[in-house]
Design an enzyme around this catalytic site. Structure first.
Site, PDB file in Angstrom:
ATOM      1  N   TYR A 184      44.262  91.389  30.975  1.00 53.90           N
ATOM      2  CA  TYR A 184      44.932  91.410  30.541  1.00 53.90           C
ATOM      3  C   TYR A 184      44.860  92.266  32.225  1.00 53.90           C
ATOM      4  CZ  TYR A 184      47.711  90.570  27.172  1.00 53.90           C
ATOM      5  OH  TYR A 184      47.709  89.591  25.583  1.00 53.90           O
ATOM      6  N   PRO A 240      57.824  86.722  22.985  1.00 52.34           N
ATOM      7  CA  PRO A 240      58.839  86.690  22.563  1.00 52.34           C
ATOM      8  C   PRO A 240      60.765  86.197  23.150  1.00 52.34           C
ATOM      9  CG  PRO A 240      58.447  88.330  22.758  1.00 52.34           C
ATOM     10  CD  PRO A 240      56.971  88.458  22.958  1.00 52.34           C
ATOM     11  N   LEU A 241      60.106  87.107  24.335  1.00 52.03           N
ATOM     12  CA  LEU A 241      61.624  86.274  25.160  1.00 52.03           C
ATOM     13  C   LEU A 241      61.233  84.607  26.407  1.00 52.03           C
ATOM     14  CD1 LEU A 241      62.150  89.483  26.968  1.00 52.03           C
ATOM     15  CD2 LEU A 241      63.157  88.279  24.637  1.00 52.03           C
ATOM     16  N   GLY A 242      60.517  84.300  25.895  1.00 57.39           N
ATOM     17  CA  GLY A 242      60.391  82.624  26.475  1.00 57.39           C
ATOM     18  C   GLY A 242      58.930  82.509  27.508  1.00 57.39           C
ATOM     19  N   GLY A 243      58.441  84.014  28.051  1.00 49.96           N
ATOM     20  CA  GLY A 243      57.549  84.459  28.420  1.00 49.96           C
ATOM     21  C   GLY A 243      57.792  83.615  30.220  1.00 49.96           C
TER      22      GLY A 243
END
Length: 299
Positions: free
Chosen positions: A72, A222-225
Protein backbone atom coordinates in the site's frame (compact mmCIF):
# COMPACT_ATOMS: atom_id res chain seq x y z
CA UNK A 1 -17.05 -18.37 22.64
CA UNK A 2 -15.09 -16.06 20.36
CA UNK A 3 -17.14 -12.93 20.78
CA UNK A 4 -17.80 -10.63 23.68
CA UNK A 5 -19.72 -7.40 23.98
CA UNK A 6 -17.44 -4.67 25.24
CA UNK A 7 -18.88 -1.55 26.78
CA UNK A 8 -19.74 0.78 23.88
CA UNK A 9 -18.07 3.71 25.66
CA UNK A 10 -16.09 4.28 22.46
CA UNK A 11 -17.90 4.23 19.11
CA UNK A 12 -15.83 1.39 17.61
CA UNK A 13 -16.75 -0.87 20.54
CA UNK A 14 -20.49 -0.73 19.84
CA UNK A 15 -20.47 -3.91 17.69
CA UNK A 16 -18.66 -5.93 20.34
CA UNK A 17 -15.30 -7.63 20.11
CA UNK A 18 -13.77 -10.75 18.62
CA UNK A 19 -11.01 -12.84 20.19
CA UNK A 20 -8.51 -13.10 17.35
CA UNK A 21 -6.44 -16.26 17.48
CA UNK A 22 -7.63 -16.95 21.01
CA UNK A 23 -5.48 -14.22 22.56
CA UNK A 24 -6.01 -10.87 20.77
CA UNK A 25 -9.34 -9.18 21.56
CA UNK A 26 -10.24 -6.60 18.91
CA UNK A 27 -13.27 -4.42 18.28
CA UNK A 28 -15.23 -5.76 15.34
CA UNK A 29 -15.04 -2.29 13.80
CA UNK A 30 -11.52 -1.82 12.47
CA UNK A 31 -9.78 0.32 9.88
CA UNK A 32 -8.26 -0.44 6.48
CA UNK A 33 -5.13 1.53 5.55
CA UNK A 34 -5.13 1.01 1.78
CA UNK A 35 -6.49 4.47 0.93
CA UNK A 36 -4.15 6.43 3.21
CA UNK A 37 -1.34 7.02 0.67
CA UNK A 38 -3.68 7.61 -2.29
CA UNK A 39 -7.31 7.19 -3.26
CA UNK A 40 -6.37 4.72 -5.99
CA UNK A 41 -3.32 2.64 -6.92
CA UNK A 42 -2.37 5.30 -9.46
CA UNK A 43 -3.21 8.41 -7.45
CA UNK A 44 -3.95 11.10 -6.81
CA UNK A 45 -1.91 11.29 -3.63
CA UNK A 46 -3.64 11.97 -0.34
CA UNK A 47 -2.45 14.63 2.08
CA UNK A 48 -0.14 12.68 4.44
CA UNK A 49 -0.82 15.09 7.29
CA UNK A 50 -4.53 14.39 7.00
CA UNK A 51 -3.90 10.64 6.80
CA UNK A 52 -1.93 10.85 10.05
CA UNK A 53 -4.83 12.70 11.66
CA UNK A 54 -7.26 10.04 10.44
CA UNK A 55 -5.20 7.27 12.02
CA UNK A 56 -4.95 9.06 15.34
CA UNK A 57 -8.66 9.82 15.34
CA UNK A 58 -9.48 6.20 14.53
CA UNK A 59 -7.67 5.07 17.66
CA UNK A 60 -9.40 7.78 19.70
CA UNK A 61 -12.73 6.35 18.50
CA UNK A 62 -11.77 2.91 19.82
CA UNK A 63 -10.39 1.27 16.68
CA UNK A 64 -7.81 -1.31 17.78
CA UNK A 65 -7.44 -3.37 14.57
CA UNK A 66 -5.67 -1.76 11.62
CA UNK A 67 -5.25 -3.64 8.37
CA UNK A 68 -2.30 -2.71 6.17
CA UNK A 69 0.15 -4.12 3.61
CA UNK A 70 3.66 -3.24 2.49
CA UNK A 71 2.37 -2.79 -1.07
CA UNK A 72 0.00 0.00 0.00
CA UNK A 73 2.08 2.91 -1.24
CA UNK A 74 2.02 5.76 -3.73
CA UNK A 75 5.38 7.09 -4.78
CA UNK A 76 7.34 7.72 -1.60
CA UNK A 77 4.39 7.56 0.82
CA UNK A 78 3.46 4.18 2.35
CA UNK A 79 0.67 3.07 4.65
CA UNK A 80 3.27 1.46 6.93
CA UNK A 81 5.17 4.73 7.19
CA UNK A 82 2.02 6.70 7.97
CA UNK A 83 0.95 4.19 10.64
CA UNK A 84 4.34 4.33 12.34
CA UNK A 85 4.47 8.11 12.19
CA UNK A 86 0.94 8.48 13.58
CA UNK A 87 0.84 5.78 16.23
CA UNK A 88 4.32 4.58 17.24
CA UNK A 89 5.03 3.67 19.98
CA UNK A 90 1.84 1.64 19.73
CA UNK A 91 -0.46 1.54 22.69
CA UNK A 92 -1.19 -1.77 24.37
CA UNK A 93 -3.97 -3.68 22.65
CA UNK A 94 -3.53 -2.15 19.19
CA UNK A 95 -3.42 -4.97 16.63
CA UNK A 96 -1.78 -4.30 13.27
CA UNK A 97 -2.45 -6.91 10.59
CA UNK A 98 -0.36 -6.84 7.43
CA UNK A 99 -0.23 -8.72 4.12
CA UNK A 100 2.54 -10.10 1.96
CA UNK A 101 2.64 -11.98 -1.32
CA UNK A 102 2.18 -9.56 -4.21
CA UNK A 103 5.04 -7.37 -5.34
CA UNK A 104 5.07 -3.83 -6.72
CA UNK A 105 8.03 -2.02 -8.20
CA UNK A 106 8.84 1.60 -7.21
CA UNK A 107 6.59 2.87 -10.00
CA UNK A 108 3.71 0.82 -8.62
CA UNK A 109 3.60 -1.90 -11.29
CA UNK A 110 2.53 -5.33 -10.06
CA UNK A 111 5.14 -8.09 -10.09
CA UNK A 112 5.00 -11.87 -9.90
CA UNK A 113 3.97 -13.43 -6.57
CA UNK A 114 6.80 -13.53 -4.04
CA UNK A 115 8.81 -16.72 -3.63
CA UNK A 116 10.04 -18.09 -0.29
CA UNK A 117 13.02 -15.75 0.01
CA UNK A 118 11.02 -12.73 -1.10
CA UNK A 119 8.38 -13.52 1.52
CA UNK A 120 11.00 -13.71 4.24
CA UNK A 121 12.40 -10.39 3.07
CA UNK A 122 8.90 -8.88 3.04
CA UNK A 123 8.26 -9.90 6.64
CA UNK A 124 11.58 -8.44 7.77
CA UNK A 125 10.78 -5.25 5.87
CA UNK A 126 7.38 -5.03 7.59
CA UNK A 127 9.05 -5.43 10.98
CA UNK A 128 11.42 -2.56 10.19
CA UNK A 129 8.86 -0.24 8.61
CA UNK A 130 6.27 -0.72 11.36
CA UNK A 131 8.90 -0.59 14.09
CA UNK A 132 8.03 -3.83 15.89
CA UNK A 133 9.84 -7.00 16.94
CA UNK A 134 6.91 -9.27 16.08
CA UNK A 135 4.00 -8.82 13.68
CA UNK A 136 0.56 -9.43 15.19
CA UNK A 137 -1.02 -10.96 12.08
CA UNK A 138 0.44 -11.61 8.63
CA UNK A 139 -1.89 -12.54 5.77
CA UNK A 140 -0.69 -14.39 2.73
CA UNK A 141 -2.40 -12.60 -0.15
CA UNK A 142 -3.01 -15.10 -2.92
CA UNK A 143 -2.60 -13.80 -6.45
CA UNK A 144 -4.89 -15.06 -9.26
CA UNK A 145 -2.05 -17.02 -10.85
CA UNK A 146 -1.65 -19.16 -7.70
CA UNK A 147 -3.84 -22.24 -7.49
CA UNK A 148 -1.90 -23.60 -4.49
CA UNK A 149 -0.71 -21.59 -1.51
CA UNK A 150 1.08 -24.41 0.31
CA UNK A 151 4.65 -23.35 -0.44
CA UNK A 152 4.34 -19.63 0.36
CA UNK A 153 2.20 -20.30 3.43
CA UNK A 154 4.81 -22.77 4.69
CA UNK A 155 7.42 -20.02 4.39
CA UNK A 156 5.32 -17.77 6.63
CA UNK A 157 4.73 -20.64 9.05
CA UNK A 158 8.51 -20.96 9.45
CA UNK A 159 8.72 -17.28 10.37
CA UNK A 160 5.92 -17.80 12.89
CA UNK A 161 7.93 -20.64 14.45
CA UNK A 162 10.91 -18.27 14.64
CA UNK A 163 8.80 -15.84 16.69
CA UNK A 164 8.59 -13.06 14.10
CA UNK A 165 4.85 -13.51 13.51
CA UNK A 166 2.19 -14.05 16.16
CA UNK A 167 -0.68 -15.26 13.96
CA UNK A 168 -1.24 -16.13 10.30
CA UNK A 169 -4.11 -15.35 7.97
CA UNK A 170 -4.95 -15.85 4.32
CA UNK A 171 -6.47 -13.51 1.76
CA UNK A 172 -8.29 -13.98 -1.55
CA UNK A 173 -8.73 -17.72 -1.04
CA UNK A 174 -11.36 -20.40 -1.51
CA UNK A 175 -12.26 -23.21 0.86
CA UNK A 176 -9.74 -25.64 -0.59
CA UNK A 177 -6.90 -23.14 -0.22
CA UNK A 178 -7.92 -22.38 3.36
CA UNK A 179 -7.79 -26.12 4.12
CA UNK A 180 -4.40 -26.29 2.42
CA UNK A 181 -3.05 -23.57 4.70
CA UNK A 182 -4.60 -25.06 7.85
CA UNK A 183 -2.82 -28.34 7.18
CA UNK A 184 0.43 -26.40 7.64
CA UNK A 185 -0.31 -23.97 10.50
CA UNK A 186 -3.30 -22.41 12.30
CA UNK A 187 -5.19 -19.75 10.36
CA UNK A 188 -6.90 -17.04 12.44
CA UNK A 189 -8.30 -14.80 9.69
CA UNK A 190 -9.68 -15.07 6.18
CA UNK A 191 -9.71 -11.81 4.24
CA UNK A 192 -11.76 -11.95 1.03
CA UNK A 193 -13.69 -9.57 -1.20
CA UNK A 194 -17.26 -9.51 0.08
CA UNK A 195 -20.01 -6.91 0.32
CA UNK A 196 -23.78 -6.54 0.16
CA UNK A 197 -23.54 -6.38 -3.64
CA UNK A 198 -20.58 -8.71 -4.14
CA UNK A 199 -21.36 -12.15 -2.78
CA UNK A 200 -21.11 -15.70 -4.13
CA UNK A 201 -22.31 -19.09 -2.85
CA UNK A 202 -18.70 -20.12 -2.29
CA UNK A 203 -18.02 -17.06 -0.14
CA UNK A 204 -21.21 -17.72 1.83
CA UNK A 205 -20.02 -21.24 2.57
CA UNK A 206 -16.60 -19.97 3.56
CA UNK A 207 -18.12 -17.40 5.92
CA UNK A 208 -20.27 -20.09 7.52
CA UNK A 209 -17.24 -22.33 7.95
CA UNK A 210 -15.22 -19.52 9.54
CA UNK A 211 -18.09 -18.71 11.88
CA UNK A 212 -18.43 -22.32 12.98
CA UNK A 213 -14.72 -22.65 13.71
CA UNK A 214 -13.98 -19.28 15.31
CA UNK A 215 -11.96 -17.87 12.41
CA UNK A 216 -12.34 -14.15 11.74
CA UNK A 217 -13.81 -13.29 8.33
CA UNK A 218 -12.57 -9.89 7.19
CA UNK A 219 -14.23 -8.53 4.04
CA UNK A 220 -12.11 -6.26 1.89
CA UNK A 221 -13.81 -3.69 -0.33
CA UNK A 222 -16.74 -3.71 2.14
CA UNK A 223 -18.16 -0.64 0.37
CA UNK A 224 -17.68 -2.03 -3.11
CA UNK A 225 -14.20 -0.70 -3.82
CA UNK A 226 -15.15 1.96 -6.37
CA UNK A 227 -17.53 4.21 -4.50
CA UNK A 228 -20.67 3.49 -2.50
CA UNK A 229 -23.28 2.06 -4.88
CA UNK A 230 -26.43 4.06 -5.55
CA UNK A 231 -29.09 1.40 -5.03
CA UNK A 232 -32.74 2.08 -4.11
CA UNK A 233 -32.86 -0.61 -1.41
CA UNK A 234 -29.76 0.75 0.27
CA UNK A 235 -31.21 4.23 0.14
CA UNK A 236 -34.55 3.12 1.63
CA UNK A 237 -32.93 1.31 4.54
CA UNK A 238 -30.58 4.23 5.15
CA UNK A 239 -33.48 6.71 5.20
CA UNK A 240 -35.42 4.61 7.73
CA UNK A 241 -32.47 4.81 10.13
CA UNK A 242 -31.28 8.33 9.37
CA UNK A 243 -28.03 6.72 8.21
CA UNK A 244 -25.93 6.71 5.06
CA UNK A 245 -25.74 3.98 2.43
CA UNK A 246 -22.15 3.27 3.48
CA UNK A 247 -23.22 2.79 7.09
CA UNK A 248 -25.92 0.36 6.00
CA UNK A 249 -23.39 -1.67 4.00
CA UNK A 250 -21.06 -1.93 6.99
CA UNK A 251 -23.90 -2.69 9.42
CA UNK A 252 -25.13 -5.47 7.10
CA UNK A 253 -21.72 -7.12 7.22
CA UNK A 254 -21.57 -6.93 11.01
CA UNK A 255 -25.08 -8.41 11.24
CA UNK A 256 -24.17 -11.45 9.13
CA UNK A 257 -21.95 -13.19 11.67
CA UNK A 258 -20.15 -12.51 14.96
CA UNK A 259 -16.98 -13.59 13.16
CA UNK A 260 -17.07 -10.67 10.71
CA UNK A 261 -14.58 -7.87 11.32
CA UNK A 262 -15.25 -4.68 9.36
CA UNK A 263 -12.28 -2.69 8.00
CA UNK A 264 -13.67 0.18 5.93
CA UNK A 265 -10.86 2.51 4.93
CA UNK A 266 -10.66 6.19 4.11
CA UNK A 267 -8.34 9.17 4.14
CA UNK A 268 -11.23 11.51 5.04
CA UNK A 269 -11.85 12.46 8.68
CA UNK A 270 -15.59 12.87 8.00
CA UNK A 271 -15.88 9.46 6.34
CA UNK A 272 -13.93 7.88 9.20
CA UNK A 273 -16.45 9.18 11.73
CA UNK A 274 -19.30 7.98 9.51
CA UNK A 275 -17.82 4.51 9.07
CA UNK A 276 -17.08 3.96 12.75
CA UNK A 277 -20.57 5.12 13.71
CA UNK A 278 -21.93 2.16 11.71
CA UNK A 279 -20.83 -0.08 14.60
CA UNK A 280 -23.89 1.09 16.54
CA UNK A 281 -26.38 0.78 13.66
CA UNK A 282 -28.74 -2.15 14.27
CA UNK A 283 -30.63 -3.38 11.22
CA UNK A 284 -33.96 -5.06 11.98
CA UNK A 285 -35.48 -8.11 10.34
CA UNK A 286 -37.29 -6.01 7.72
CA UNK A 287 -34.06 -4.24 6.78
CA UNK A 288 -32.16 -7.49 6.45
CA UNK A 289 -34.93 -9.06 4.38
CA UNK A 290 -34.89 -6.12 1.99
CA UNK A 291 -31.13 -6.22 1.67
CA UNK A 292 -31.17 -9.99 1.28
CA UNK A 293 -32.92 -9.51 -2.05
CA UNK A 294 -29.81 -7.73 -3.26
CA UNK A 295 -27.45 -10.40 -2.02
CA UNK A 296 -29.15 -13.68 -2.96
CA UNK A 297 -26.31 -15.49 -4.71
CA UNK A 298 -26.79 -16.85 -8.20
CA UNK A 299 -27.30 -20.60 -8.24
Amino acid sequence: MTTTHASPALPANAAGTFLLGGDLPVSRMGFGAMKLPSRDWHGPACDPEQSVRVLRRAVELGVDHIDTAWFYFFREVSAHGLIRRALHPYRDGLVIATKVGPGRDPEGRWLEPADREALRAAVHRDLRELGVDRLDVVHLRRMPSQSSIAEPFAALAELREEGLIRHLGVSNVNGAQLAEAEAIAPVVTVQNKFSVLDRTPEQDRLLADCTARGIAFVPFYPLGGSGVPEHPALRRVAERHGATRAQVMVAWLLALSPSVLAIPGTSSPAHLEENVAAASLRLDAADLAELEKLTVPAK
